[in-house]
Design a protein around this motif. Sequence first.
Motif, PDB file in Angstrom:
ATOM      1  N   CYS A   1       0.826  -1.211   0.000  1.00  0.00           N
ATOM      2  CA  CYS A   1       0.000   0.000   0.000  1.00  0.00           C
ATOM      3  C   CYS A   1       0.861   1.261   0.000  1.00  0.00           C
ATOM      4  O   CYS A   1       0.548   2.234  -0.699  1.00  0.00           O
ATOM      5  CB  CYS A   1      -0.939  -0.011   1.201  1.00  0.00           C
TER       6      CYS A   1
ATOM      7  N   LEU B   1       2.248   1.696  -3.485  1.00  0.00           N
ATOM      8  CA  LEU B   1       1.201   2.167  -4.396  1.00  0.00           C
ATOM      9  C   LEU B   1       0.870   3.639  -4.148  1.00  0.00           C
ATOM     10  O   LEU B   1       0.676   4.404  -5.091  1.00  0.00           O
ATOM     11  CB  LEU B   1      -0.061   1.313  -4.249  1.00  0.00           C
ATOM     12  N   ASP B   2       0.776   4.033  -2.878  1.00  0.00           N
ATOM     13  CA  ASP B   2       0.498   5.438  -2.567  1.00  0.00           C
ATOM     14  C   ASP B   2       1.549   6.367  -3.159  1.00  0.00           C
ATOM     15  O   ASP B   2       1.232   7.460  -3.634  1.00  0.00           O
ATOM     16  CB  ASP B   2       0.434   5.649  -1.048  1.00  0.00           C
TER      17      ASP B   2
ATOM     18  N   TYR C   1       1.624   5.143  -7.741  1.00  0.00           N
ATOM     19  CA  TYR C   1       0.521   4.933  -8.688  1.00  0.00           C
ATOM     20  C   TYR C   1       0.046   6.274  -9.222  1.00  0.00           C
ATOM     21  O   TYR C   1      -0.377   7.146  -8.451  1.00  0.00           O
ATOM     22  CB  TYR C   1      -0.620   4.177  -8.015  1.00  0.00           C
TER      23      TYR C   1
ATOM     24  N   TRP D   1      -4.338   8.033  -8.976  1.00  0.00           N
ATOM     25  CA  TRP D   1      -5.171   8.179  -7.783  1.00  0.00           C
ATOM     26  C   TRP D   1      -6.260   9.235  -7.965  1.00  0.00           C
ATOM     27  O   TRP D   1      -7.383   9.051  -7.501  1.00  0.00           O
ATOM     28  CB  TRP D   1      -4.336   8.512  -6.554  1.00  0.00           C
ATOM     29  N   LYS D   2      -5.942  10.330  -8.633  1.00  0.00           N
ATOM     30  CA  LYS D   2      -6.948  11.378  -8.833  1.00  0.00           C
ATOM     31  C   LYS D   2      -8.098  10.879  -9.699  1.00  0.00           C
ATOM     32  O   LYS D   2      -9.262  11.204  -9.448  1.00  0.00           O
ATOM     33  CB  LYS D   2      -6.295  12.614  -9.446  1.00  0.00           C
TER      34      LYS D   2
ATOM     35  N   ILE E   1      -9.113   7.790  -9.901  1.00  0.00           N
ATOM     36  CA  ILE E   1      -9.874   6.840  -9.095  1.00  0.00           C
ATOM     37  C   ILE E   1     -10.786   7.577  -8.117  1.00  0.00           C
ATOM     38  O   ILE E   1     -11.943   7.194  -7.926  1.00  0.00           O
ATOM     39  CB  ILE E   1      -8.911   5.875  -8.362  1.00  0.00           C
ATOM     40  N   GLU E   2     -10.274   8.645  -7.516  1.00  0.00           N
ATOM     41  CA  GLU E   2     -11.094   9.437  -6.600  1.00  0.00           C
ATOM     42  C   GLU E   2     -12.260  10.096  -7.334  1.00  0.00           C
ATOM     43  O   GLU E   2     -13.354  10.207  -6.789  1.00  0.00           O
ATOM     44  CB  GLU E   2     -10.237  10.484  -5.906  1.00  0.00           C
TER      45      GLU E   2
ATOM     46  N   ASP F   1     -12.965   5.002  -2.852  1.00  0.00           N
ATOM     47  CA  ASP F   1     -12.181   5.432  -1.700  1.00  0.00           C
ATOM     48  C   ASP F   1     -11.076   4.405  -1.467  1.00  0.00           C
ATOM     49  O   ASP F   1     -11.338   3.286  -1.034  1.00  0.00           O
ATOM     50  CB  ASP F   1     -13.083   5.541  -0.475  1.00  0.00           C
ATOM     51  N   LYS F   2      -9.839   4.801  -1.754  1.00  0.00           N
ATOM     52  CA  LYS F   2      -8.733   3.849  -1.650  1.00  0.00           C
ATOM     53  C   LYS F   2      -8.522   3.379  -0.215  1.00  0.00           C
ATOM     54  O   LYS F   2      -8.169   2.228   0.008  1.00  0.00           O
ATOM     55  CB  LYS F   2      -7.442   4.413  -2.236  1.00  0.00           C
ATOM     56  N   GLU F   3      -8.760   4.233   0.763  1.00  0.00           N
ATOM     57  CA  GLU F   3      -8.594   3.825   2.165  1.00  0.00           C
ATOM     58  C   GLU F   3      -9.601   2.741   2.538  1.00  0.00           C
ATOM     59  O   GLU F   3      -9.279   1.812   3.282  1.00  0.00           O
ATOM     60  CB  GLU F   3      -8.718   5.034   3.100  1.00  0.00           C
TER      61      GLU F   3
ATOM     62  N   TYR G   1      -8.306  -0.441   0.921  1.00  0.00           N
ATOM     63  CA  TYR G   1      -7.188  -0.947   1.714  1.00  0.00           C
ATOM     64  C   TYR G   1      -7.694  -1.630   2.981  1.00  0.00           C
ATOM     65  O   TYR G   1      -7.255  -2.717   3.334  1.00  0.00           O
ATOM     66  CB  TYR G   1      -6.238   0.181   2.105  1.00  0.00           C
TER      67      TYR G   1
END
Length: 91
Positions: free
Chosen positions: A52, A55-56, A59, A62-63, A65-66, A71-73, A76
Motif C-alpha cells: 500500500c 502504491l500510494d 501509482y 489516484w486522482k 480513481i477518486e 475510496d482507496k482507504e 485498503y
Amino acid sequence: MRSSRKKLLFVFGILVVCIGACLLFLQYQNEKTQTILNLTTEQKLSDFDTLCTILDASYPFWKDIEQIGIDKEAVYHTYRTDIENTDTDIE
C-alpha cells in the motif's frame, strides 16, 4: 561389463524412485497445508502495508480513481481485514 551395466541401471532406478517419492511428498504437503512460505498474520499484514505504501507513492492515477468515487482507504481496509482472516499463505 554386463554386470556393471545392470548395477548402473539399478542405481539409476533407485534414484528415480527416490526423487519421485520426494516430489509426491512435497505435493501432498503443499495440498495439505496450502502454504508456501508459512507466513504469520503479522508478516502478511506487513507485506500488505508495504504494498500500500509503494502504491500510494507511485501509482499515477489516484486522482482519476477518486473522481470515479472509489475510496482507496476503504479498499485498503477491506483487503487488510480479509488478510487478517486468512489461515494460510494461499488464501
